[in-house]
Design a protein around this motif. Structure first.
Motif, PDB file in Angstrom:
ATOM      1  N   VAL A   1       0.838  -1.203   0.000  1.00 47.28           N
ATOM      2  CA  VAL A   1       0.000   0.000   0.000  1.00 47.28           C
ATOM      3  C   VAL A   1       0.871   1.250   0.000  1.00 47.28           C
ATOM      4  O   VAL A   1       0.605   2.237  -0.703  1.00 47.28           O
ATOM      5  N   GLY A   2       1.936   1.226   0.802  1.00 46.70           N
ATOM      6  CA  GLY A   2       2.810   2.391   0.901  1.00 46.70           C
ATOM      7  C   GLY A   2       3.654   2.643  -0.327  1.00 46.70           C
ATOM      8  O   GLY A   2       4.221   3.724  -0.490  1.00 46.70           O
ATOM      9  N   GLY A   3       3.755   1.643  -1.231  1.00 46.84           N
ATOM     10  CA  GLY A   3       4.537   1.811  -2.449  1.00 46.84           C
ATOM     11  C   GLY A   3       5.663   0.813  -2.596  1.00 46.84           C
ATOM     12  O   GLY A   3       6.399   0.847  -3.578  1.00 46.84           O
ATOM     13  N   GLY A   4       5.829  -0.073  -1.604  1.00 45.83           N
ATOM     14  CA  GLY A   4       6.895  -1.065  -1.675  1.00 45.83           C
ATOM     15  C   GLY A   4       8.086  -0.634  -0.843  1.00 45.83           C
ATOM     16  O   GLY A   4       8.442   0.552  -0.815  1.00 45.83           O
ATOM     17  N   VAL A   5       8.690  -1.594  -0.148  1.00 45.85           N
ATOM     18  CA  VAL A   5       9.836  -1.293   0.713  1.00 45.85           C
ATOM     19  C   VAL A   5      10.967  -0.682  -0.107  1.00 45.85           C
ATOM     20  O   VAL A   5      11.341  -1.204  -1.158  1.00 45.85           O
ATOM     21  N   GLY A   6      11.492   0.432   0.370  1.00 43.72           N
ATOM     22  CA  GLY A   6      12.603   1.087  -0.311  1.00 43.72           C
ATOM     23  C   GLY A   6      12.185   2.095  -1.358  1.00 43.72           C
ATOM     24  O   GLY A   6      13.042   2.774  -1.929  1.00 43.72           O
ATOM     25  N   ALA A   7      10.884   2.214  -1.616  1.00 44.86           N
ATOM     26  CA  ALA A   7      10.408   3.167  -2.620  1.00 44.86           C
ATOM     27  C   ALA A   7      10.659   4.593  -2.141  1.00 44.86           C
ATOM     28  O   ALA A   7      10.473   4.914  -0.958  1.00 44.86           O
ATOM     29  N   ALA A   8      11.057   5.461  -3.065  1.00 45.62           N
ATOM     30  CA  ALA A   8      11.348   6.851  -2.713  1.00 45.62           C
ATOM     31  C   ALA A   8      10.104   7.577  -2.215  1.00 45.62           C
ATOM     32  O   ALA A   8      10.191   8.487  -1.385  1.00 45.62           O
ATOM     33  N   ASN A   9       8.944   7.171  -2.725  1.00 47.84           N
ATOM     34  CA  ASN A   9       7.687   7.833  -2.342  1.00 47.84           C
ATOM     35  C   ASN A   9       6.864   6.975  -1.385  1.00 47.84           C
ATOM     36  O   ASN A   9       5.634   7.055  -1.366  1.00 47.84           O
ATOM     37  N   PHE A  10       7.557   6.149  -0.579  1.00 49.80           N
ATOM     38  CA  PHE A  10       6.842   5.253   0.337  1.00 49.80           C
ATOM     39  C   PHE A  10       5.978   6.074   1.301  1.00 49.80           C
ATOM     40  O   PHE A  10       6.444   7.021   1.927  1.00 49.80           O
ATOM     41  N   GLY A  11       4.712   5.682   1.418  1.00 48.86           N
ATOM     42  CA  GLY A  11       3.781   6.368   2.299  1.00 48.86           C
ATOM     43  C   GLY A  11       3.182   7.634   1.727  1.00 48.86           C
ATOM     44  O   GLY A  11       2.446   8.346   2.432  1.00 48.86           O
ATOM     45  N   ASP A  12       3.472   7.921   0.463  1.00 47.72           N
ATOM     46  CA  ASP A  12       2.869   9.093  -0.181  1.00 47.72           C
ATOM     47  C   ASP A  12       1.345   8.955  -0.158  1.00 47.72           C
ATOM     48  O   ASP A  12       0.810   7.887  -0.473  1.00 47.72           O
ATOM     49  N   PRO A  13       0.625  10.025   0.228  1.00 49.56           N
ATOM     50  CA  PRO A  13      -0.844   9.944   0.273  1.00 49.56           C
ATOM     51  C   PRO A  13      -1.460   9.479  -1.046  1.00 49.56           C
ATOM     52  O   PRO A  13      -2.534   8.850  -1.050  1.00 49.56           O
ATOM     53  N   PHE A  14      -0.784   9.765  -2.161  1.00 49.51           N
ATOM     54  CA  PHE A  14      -1.322   9.343  -3.452  1.00 49.51           C
ATOM     55  C   PHE A  14      -1.326   7.818  -3.559  1.00 49.51           C
ATOM     56  O   PHE A  14      -2.229   7.236  -4.162  1.00 49.51           O
ATOM     57  N   ASN A  15      -0.309   7.157  -2.974  1.00 48.29           N
ATOM     58  CA  ASN A  15      -0.295   5.692  -2.953  1.00 48.29           C
ATOM     59  C   ASN A  15      -1.480   5.150  -2.168  1.00 48.29           C
ATOM     60  O   ASN A  15      -2.090   4.143  -2.544  1.00 48.29           O
ATOM     61  N   LEU A  16      -1.795   5.823  -1.064  1.00 49.70           N
ATOM     62  CA  LEU A  16      -2.929   5.396  -0.248  1.00 49.70           C
ATOM     63  C   LEU A  16      -4.241   5.551  -1.018  1.00 49.70           C
ATOM     64  O   LEU A  16      -5.149   4.725  -0.888  1.00 49.70           O
ATOM     65  N   ILE A  17      -4.333   6.613  -1.814  1.00 47.73           N
ATOM     66  CA  ILE A  17      -5.546   6.836  -2.614  1.00 47.73           C
ATOM     67  C   ILE A  17      -5.722   5.714  -3.642  1.00 47.73           C
ATOM     68  O   ILE A  17      -6.812   5.172  -3.817  1.00 47.73           O
ATOM     69  N   ILE A  18      -4.628   5.350  -4.324  1.00 43.39           N
ATOM     70  CA  ILE A  18      -4.690   4.276  -5.327  1.00 43.39           C
ATOM     71  C   ILE A  18      -5.077   2.957  -4.663  1.00 43.39           C
ATOM     72  O   ILE A  18      -5.942   2.219  -5.146  1.00 43.39           O
ATOM     73  N   ALA A  19      -4.432   2.650  -3.537  1.00 39.72           N
ATOM     74  CA  ALA A  19      -4.733   1.401  -2.835  1.00 39.72           C
ATOM     75  C   ALA A  19      -6.189   1.379  -2.364  1.00 39.72           C
ATOM     76  O   ALA A  19      -6.871   0.355  -2.477  1.00 39.72           O
TER      77      ALA A  19
END
Length: 456
Positions: free
Chosen positions: A183-201
């Motif tokens: 949900v957060g974008g994958g471990v190690g992702a530069a944008n981990f926890g970005d609110p946009f990732n949460l919206i997509i999930a």
């Protein structure tokens, strides 16, 4: 798509005592049912998508540890898909005579396991065995698992419902952090926890939820697939999909025996012993979970056959350039969510995995799927596994003894899953056995079931 009669007793191995008129027990396709061709392919591909992240993650990590370039890394991923497909078919179908049967005969997806990454790093780098030592060590370790599979049956008497229910619930709970990593974008992702990732999930989560609950009996089983595809397509114009990797991938790749060499030195097998012991424990738990959600009564022999398939797959994998395999638990969450328990669908998923291994471009197209898309579906899948465990425990009399077993198993299991560094200093095999939340919780449940006397 062909519609099947919805009745909780379908197939010769269906559990007979589940007679409650509960819609949650109703499967569109039972374990012995065979949907029409299109439905089988669609549902099979759905199985592939939900397991794909786990299938390619481990070979990527191992390739990085071994210092592989792009070509060898791509080959190891293709080999992992090929082996996963072969062993998924073996596990789902079951082959061989009764006493030496390989495969439990229930719908299962197999794949490489993170439990072997630590030992792999030790053999490849610390012990100087390189990739050849890693492959040789895992092949020899697989023989241990095959041998131990013949002793699983006597141990099954120590797995009463209070233990199996705890393990099933714990399995879903310990998988939830994985879903939220996606949900957060994958471990190690530069944008981990970005609110946009949460919206997509959240968007994918709601689509899967809505289609599964409100869709027709023809559409609802494909809810996870439809949610993932829609989420993937939405991410393309948002710039979340990088197709350059697809362009760089080969069109066709053919497997080779011992491409990276092999080194059968016993010292390289020793670090993997604990990993195989953990695999046996976890496989027993996954088998029982899948038996629960498919409403299938598994015998002790069936579970032993499932462990044996793990061992055989772990012997085949290194020979083709992949690593050892284990029984994936993702499928246990997908079955109740989609109400599909067909063995034929799992076999179709195995065939699809094998085909994908020959066409790296297509496999890469799936592998670049944004992690939040998979995370949205993962929340529901893993949550249903925990729900199945809770449902199983609801049939257990919660006296003081049983409550202590359940509480201790779940408490220790979740503690290890959330804070693995606490047990990282345990020596030798003990450290390996408690390296996984599932195995730690299972061991606690087994020991307490033996030590605490049954109340009269």
């Amino acid at each position: 798509m062909e519609e099947k009669m919805q009745h909780p007793v379908v197939g010769s191995r269906r559990v007979d005592h589940l007679k409650e008129q509960d819609d949650s027990l109703t499967l569109n396709y039972g374990i012995e049912d065979t949907p029409d061709f299109v439905t089988t392919v669609v549902l099979g591909f759905q199985n592939v998508l939900t397991a794909f992240g786990g299938l390619v993650a481990v070979p990527l990590v191992i390739a990085g540890i071994a210092g592989f370039g792009v070509t060898d890394t791509a080959y190891m991923i293709s080999a992992a898909l090929l082996v996963s497909g072969i062993v998924s078919i073996i596990q789902s179908k079951g082959f061989g005579p009764k006493k030496f049967r390989v495969g439990a005969g229930i719908p299962t997806i197999m794949g490489t396991d993170f439990g072997f990454v630590g030992p792999a790093n030790a053999v490849i780098n610390t012990m100087g065995g390189g990739i050849a030592g890693y492959l040789g060590g895992t092949m020899m370790g697989a023989l241990i698992e095959i041998g131990l599979s013949f002793f699983v049956k006597p141990l099954m008497k120590f797995f009463p419902p209070v233990v199996t229910g705890s393990v099933i619930a714990l399995m879903g709970m310990t998988l939830m952090p994985v879903a939220f990593e996606w949900v957060g974008g994958g471990v190690g992702a530069a944008n981990f926890g970005d609110p946009f990732n949460l919206i997509i999930a959240s968007f994918v989560f709601l689509i899967v939820l809505g289609i599964n609950h409100y869709g027709s009996k023809r559409i609802a089983p494909a809810a996870v697939l439809l949610g993932i595809v829609i989420g993937y397509l939405v991410c393309i114009p948002l710039g979340m999909v990088d197709f350059s990797q697809v362009a760089q991938a080969q069109w066709f790749a053919f497997p080779q025996l011992f491409k990276f060499g092999i080194n059968f030195d016993l010292k390289f097998a020793i670090p993997f012993v604990a990993g195989y012991l953990v695999t046996i424990i976890e496989t027993v738990g996954v088998m029982q979970t899948i038996g629960e959600v498919t409403q299938t009564k598994l015998s002790d022999e069936d579970i032993a056959n499932g462990v044996r398939a793990d061992g055989v797959g772990s012997f085949i994998g290194p020979a083709l350039g992949s690593g050892p395999v284990a029984t994936f638990s993702q499928n246990a969450g997908l079955i109740p969510l989609t109400r599909n328990a067909s063995r034929s669908v799992a076999i179709a998923a195995g065939v699809i995995l094998m085909l994908m291994s020959f066409f790296p471009k297509f496999a890469t197209l799936v592998s670049i799927m944004p992690m939040p898309v998979l995370g949205g579906a993962g929340i529901l899948m893993f949550g249903t596994v925990a729900g199945a465990g809770i449902k199983s425990l609801s049939r257990v009399k919660m006296n003081n003894r049983n409550l202590l077993i359940v509480s201790s198993a779940i408490g220790v299991g979740l503690g290890v899953a959330f804070r693995p560094e606490v047990v990282a200093g345990l020596p030798g095999i003990l450290g390996g056995l408690f390296s996984s939340g599932i195995s730690a919780g299972t061991i606690v449940a087994l020991v307490l079931n033996i030590l605490l006397k049954e109340e009269k």
